[in-house]
Design an enzyme around this catalytic site. Structure first.
Site, mmCIF file in Angstrom:
data_model
loop_
_atom_site.group_PDB
_atom_site.id
_atom_site.type_symbol
_atom_site.label_atom_id
_atom_site.label_comp_id
_atom_site.label_asym_id
_atom_site.label_seq_id
_atom_site.Cartn_x
_atom_site.Cartn_y
_atom_site.Cartn_z
ATOM 1 N N HIS A 121 -6.110 -9.525 -15.238
ATOM 2 C CA HIS A 121 -5.990 -8.288 -16.197
ATOM 3 C C HIS A 121 -5.050 -8.281 -17.172
ATOM 4 O O HIS A 121 -3.872 -9.276 -16.879
ATOM 5 C CB HIS A 121 -5.622 -7.040 -15.083
ATOM 6 C CG HIS A 121 -5.661 -5.841 -15.998
ATOM 7 N ND1 HIS A 121 -4.732 -5.269 -16.653
ATOM 8 C CD2 HIS A 121 -6.656 -4.912 -16.045
ATOM 9 C CE1 HIS A 121 -5.026 -3.990 -17.103
ATOM 10 N NE2 HIS A 121 -6.017 -3.486 -16.950
ATOM 11 N N ASP A 198 -1.438 -9.416 -7.657
ATOM 12 C CA ASP A 198 -1.685 -8.075 -8.509
ATOM 13 C C ASP A 198 -2.851 -7.201 -7.463
ATOM 14 O O ASP A 198 -4.039 -7.810 -7.545
ATOM 15 C CB ASP A 198 -2.367 -8.183 -9.897
ATOM 16 C CG ASP A 198 -2.863 -7.129 -10.591
ATOM 17 O OD1 ASP A 198 -2.879 -6.133 -9.713
ATOM 18 O OD2 ASP A 198 -3.386 -7.387 -11.491
ATOM 19 N N GLN A 201 -6.844 -3.652 -7.750
ATOM 20 C CA GLN A 201 -8.011 -3.340 -7.528
ATOM 21 C C GLN A 201 -8.293 -3.695 -5.679
ATOM 22 O O GLN A 201 -9.096 -3.312 -5.251
ATOM 23 C CB GLN A 201 -9.016 -4.391 -7.964
ATOM 24 C CG GLN A 201 -9.049 -4.234 -9.606
ATOM 25 C CD GLN A 201 -9.437 -2.754 -9.744
ATOM 26 O OE1 GLN A 201 -10.458 -2.197 -9.002
ATOM 27 N NE2 GLN A 201 -9.473 -2.309 -11.086
ATOM 28 N N LYS A 224 -5.668 4.577 -8.749
ATOM 29 C CA LYS A 224 -6.918 3.794 -8.369
ATOM 30 C C LYS A 224 -7.117 3.926 -6.813
ATOM 31 O O LYS A 224 -8.343 3.179 -6.541
ATOM 32 C CB LYS A 224 -6.610 2.238 -8.871
ATOM 33 C CG LYS A 224 -6.578 1.821 -10.246
ATOM 34 C CD LYS A 224 -6.656 0.380 -10.620
ATOM 35 C CE LYS A 224 -6.000 0.061 -11.915
ATOM 36 N NZ LYS A 224 -7.000 0.428 -12.978
ATOM 37 N N CYS A 364 -9.794 -5.232 -20.413
ATOM 38 C CA CYS A 364 -8.291 -5.629 -20.277
ATOM 39 C C CYS A 364 -8.347 -7.137 -19.638
ATOM 40 O O CYS A 364 -7.279 -7.392 -18.880
ATOM 41 C CB CYS A 364 -7.348 -4.636 -19.852
ATOM 42 S SG CYS A 364 -7.184 -3.183 -20.431
HETATM 43 C C1 LIG Z 1 -6.478 -6.143 -11.697
HETATM 44 C C2 LIG Z 1 -5.920 -5.045 -12.404
HETATM 45 N N1 LIG Z 1 -4.607 -5.347 -12.707
HETATM 46 C C3 LIG Z 1 -3.744 -4.189 -13.167
HETATM 47 C C4 LIG Z 1 -4.248 -3.226 -13.587
HETATM 48 C C5 LIG Z 1 -3.452 -2.352 -14.280
HETATM 49 O O1 LIG Z 1 -3.067 -0.907 -13.701
HETATM 50 P P1 LIG Z 1 -2.301 0.371 -14.482
HETATM 51 O O2 LIG Z 1 -3.042 0.426 -15.713
HETATM 52 O O3 LIG Z 1 -2.525 1.268 -13.213
HETATM 53 O O4 LIG Z 1 -0.983 -0.357 -14.451
HETATM 54 C C6 LIG Z 1 -5.558 -2.976 -13.596
HETATM 55 C C7 LIG Z 1 -6.082 -1.476 -13.872
HETATM 56 O O5 LIG Z 1 -6.613 -1.421 -15.093
HETATM 57 C C8 LIG Z 1 -6.463 -3.992 -12.666
HETATM 58 O O6 LIG Z 1 -7.627 -3.659 -12.606
#
Ligand SMILES: Cc1ncc(COP(=O)(O)O)c(C=O)c1O
Ligand SMILES: Cc1ncc(COP(=O)(O)O)c(C=O)c1O
Lengths: 409, 140, 409, 140
Positions: A121, A198, A201, A224, A364
């Site tokens: 992401h 990370d 998910q 999430k 993203c």
């Molecule tokens: C794999 C992953 N990493 C990071 C994020 C970023 O999460 P957040 O926008 O809650 O910081 C997301 C979600 O959009 C994600 O799916």
């Protein structure tokens, strides 16, 4: 798992959208909230709201206790060794940036290498990209194989003594792939590299064991996993946290300030400057308790069944292409797809007109889009409150979309 | 709000068989734009003759709305003067914003009038207008 | 202002604490929430929760609209020129750190000077202290006069062409002093220095006009003005924001990511990485609407009356010392004090036993404590839902505290 | 929970007229600690004679609980062996945590037993114990 009972816990699931009952299949973007979470928040504001860590009165004691209890709930949920290692942030993105601005900024030099996967992401890519630019470090990208899994051979041969940091999405937000983090951590550690996982998910959908995984950093987002917006977590080994400079500064993160010097607070508060989002933390605790009551094993098993069903039935849509692993054992409940002749954005609108919420776009994850040779994908993503019937409605609507665009061509 | 209002047959027709799709050999102006969130992309090339848009071609990729709008828009302005094109764009904008507009001037572009009922899609329909605007600014 | 009606809007105000009705006088730490704010939050989660800026479905459109409507509400509330200039953060602390990590990091060099006042909260001091250390810049402190106001002569003579940044608390969270920011900004601007105004204490209590003030940056915290925890605002002139590198990176703040390059998003989203706290923003909007319905002039006038009453009646406590301006026209509703022979922490406990919540400690303003020659103060701070009767209860309890510690000595 | 339980007369007495307040000329051990949030500060100096704490003095400032605890604690350990002091500190900790404890051993320190009903104040009562612990660790 009594799905009917569970669905009643989520008030929004009885909403009517476009004259149809809402079918919410955008859970990888954010999840819906059970009444327990909504009530934890209003309960705070109705009964014991006060700034934490500061007051000598009852409300402040109660609020502080609830805030710190949430930290303990997170510790338990991810199996961290100590609450010292649990830092509250706004979201996973801030957690990853915290590492970039502190540990990585202090430890990564020109010529050093940072390895990330093609599935990251933007939140686990852009911070390292910018850091690498600033420092003159080099970013290497672990490619994925045709079957949507990481190319572990490539990873193995990329690792070297120059590798200082490895960033891995535990679960891809596009392919749904569950990456072999434990194995990757142990490979990286033989080269002395730090590993940032990370977990945005993965944490909502499977049992997390940061000690078992042995990662050095782990990031997650509360929104999430049933929690409110505005609360996330950085787990970091305390040996790392101790050596790190603070990220932001201000109230709460200091022990003593004179005109000559500043002494920082103990862990984890050294990393929490200013009034924290204690409301968010208290909501997150209610979310964790809800998940624990269900049992993460149950959640995972149920979602695997949904995913199997979805993979099977979505294949019946003409001209559909499903991205990511086709083996449901290798992935979570996230299915990205495209239908030939129908742009994902149009699919999104057609589904919306039936009350079905999915996502369309680059998710993203533009490096992965480029790698797949597309600029956008549609994505359906599930949580334990979804049902096979909802997936059947999705499939029916996808067929309708294909028809709408098919009849002219 | 019905889907048939958005995805009119003429829109799907222009999406699947776009007019003025491709390149101009020595264009007088060229511009491009994108809607990053949905991935829509449009490039336009223009050839002028005096005050007139002698030719216009586009390439791009994206959803049916963004691509059919480019096709319809290029059809509508081809052969017009720059001033006429600008007036047309103004009317088109009025239409997308839900204001009164001159239907006669817009012609086939009016097929996109119901996009305004789909707020998330208005950006798709406006993209080629923004790209065209940039290109016209290159005309001295 | 119908105070009885207003108090009914705040559910927590009918709470019984230690068998007494709650008397909440710690509003400078955080404020209580009206039902409208609590319901705005639960309404989101019950009806239209979705991640913002991303979805092509109805829920996402509604959530995005509500989030961006909040930005417009903030713009109006502080009279900014454009929503481009309104960046959502976690709190005032993050807003100030954002400036330190971006504009200040890029523009302050060894030998440059940063001027802050002796009244700063740690959040508007420690970020500059650390920056100065890192860069070899010099921090200068504007002292206060005996009457609790800033020494403007000293400020004038400190300013020079080396001054790059001036940090000013609009309202002191200890003395309550309202500092002459407009005058200070114009003096600083003649030297080409940028001015950061910490509005954490002013924004909740008086009309803010960032354009009139002409400050370059302005920070506030939602939780101190009826809003939820976890949401704050950085206002910055768009000319500054445009020239600044982003702070955190990840989803939402980029336009395009390839393996070769990253293109940042437009203002203000360039500065909002990751899923924002849209719940917090939506709660803040409800808070702002509540304040606007009351009218900030009314709020200010009512609080001035309370402060006059408090200054007058608190003076009758034996051996009490009140810090800060004694002229109620020069300050907001914040009164810090000490009683000879009774430590502020003990005062806090004694008041708590009567259901009265005040704060004791250094108030995250240790430089000011040192300057006053104490390590702690007690502090009562008011909001428009407080009453003169509550202040009378405070005074009575203070007399009791003095007696408890007095009868032996 | 009544205030009189917390602010017993003996506590106020020790707060206003602390015992063992001041300095030792050539101490064998010295340590200090603070509770930054409330501003409580305690410094302690110790003089040993063999295994025994021959003398102990403290300075500091802060609330009645932190300062009276220092006064009472120094009274309680003066003349004791290090091992006895450690046992006493253990019992004191038990008392503050709400566990069973040996009242006989604590003597006047028991005046602080009700602090446990005031969670926000337990830190105040524990400060001198932490400082003393540090000082004892300096004894070889
Ligand atoms: C794999 C992953 N990493 C990071 C994020 C970023 O999460 P957040 O926008 O809650 O910081 C997301 C979600 O959009 C994600 O799916
Ligand atoms: C003057 C002042 N500035 C900054 C802050 C920091 O606010 P927050 O903790 O919400 O970031 C506060 C509040 O504690 C304050 O009073």
């Amino acid at each position: 798992m009594d799905i009917e009972k569970i669905r009643k816990d989520f008030p929004i699931l009885s909403r009517i959208v476009r004259d149809r009952p809402l079918v919410y299949l955008d859970n990888a973007a954010t999840t819906q909230k059970p009444s327990a979470v909504i009530e934890a928040i209003s309960g705070l504001y109705r009964n014991y709201n006060a700034n934490v860590h500061r007051g000598v009165y009852l409300l402040a004691e109660e609020a502080t206790q609830a805030y710190e209890d949430s930290r303990e709930a997170v510790r338990r949920f991810i199996n961290a060794g100590s609450t010292e290692e649990v830092v509250f942030t706004r979201n996973a993105t801030e957690a990853l940036n915290l590492v970039a601005y502190t540990w990585a900024d202090a430890n990564i030099r020109a010529g050093d290498e940072i390895i990330v996967t093609i599935m990251e992401h933007h939140s686990n890519y852009v911070p390292w990209f910018r850091l690498a630019r600033r420092k003159g470090a080099v970013i290497k990208i672990v490619p994925s194989r045709k079957d949507g899994e990481l190319d572990m051979d490539a990873f193995g041969s990329m690792l070297s003594d120059r590798t200082k940091l490895v960033g891995i999405a535990h679960m891809s937000n596009v392919f749904g792939t569950i990456n072999p983090v434990r194995e990757m951590v142990s490979l990286a550690h033989t080269r002395g590299a730090a590993v940032v996982v990370d977990g945005a998910q993965s944490a909502p959908h499977m049992k997390i064991d940061v000690r078992g995984m042995d990662c050095d950093f782990f990031a997650l987002s509360g929104h999430k996993m049933l929690g409110p917006a505005g609360i996330g977590v950085l787990y970091a080994k305390s040996s790392y946290l101790k050596s790190m400079e603070p990220f932001m500064s201000g109230g709460e993160m200091i022990l003593r300030v004179t005109l000559e010097d500043v002494v920082y607070n103990d862990l984890p508060w050294k990393f929490e400057a200013g009034t924290p989002n204690y409301e968010g933390a208290i909501g997150l605790k209610a979310a964790i308790e809800y998940l624990e009551a269900l049992g993460m094993d149950t959640v995972e098993a149920y979602e695997r069944e949904l995913t199997e069903h979805a993979l099977r039935s979505m294949k019946t849509v003409p001209d559909i292409f499903l991205y990511g692993p086709s083996d449901p054992a290798k992935k979570g409940g996230i299915i990205a797809f495209n239908i030939k002749g129908v742009h994902s954005h149009d699919i999104g609108t057609i589904l919306d007109s039936e009350g079905i919420a999915i996502r369309a776009g680059h998710h993203c994850a533009q490096p992965l889009m480029i790698d797949c040779g597309v600029s956008a994908m549609a994505r359906a993503s599930f949580y334990f409150y979804n049902t096979e019937q909802e997936i059947d409605m999705l499939v029916k609507a996808l067929k309708k979309a294909k028809e709408m665009f098919g009849h002219v061509a | 709000m019905s889907l048939e209002e958005l995805f009119k047959e003429i829109i799907i027709e222009h999406y699947q068989h776009p007019k003025n799709h491709g390149h101009i050999e020595h264009p007088d102006a060229r511009s491009e734009g994108s809607n990053p969130l949905c991935g829509d992309e449009i490039q336009m090339e223009l050839l002028f003759e005096g005050d007139r848009i002698k030719d216009v071609m586009f390439t791009g990729n994206g959803c049916s709305i963004s691509q059919s709008a480019a096709s319809l828009m290029t059809e509508a302005i081809k052969g017009r003067t720059v001033a006429e094109a600008r007036r047309l764009m103004e009317e088109y904008k009025n239409m997308l914003q839900g204001n009164d507009y001159d239907a006669g001037m817009l012609g086939d572009l009016e097929a996109l009038s119901d996009v305004k009922k789909f707020p998330a899609r208005v950006k798709c329909a406006s993209l080629s207008m923004a790209v065209l605007d940039q290109a016209l600014q290159q005309k001295k």
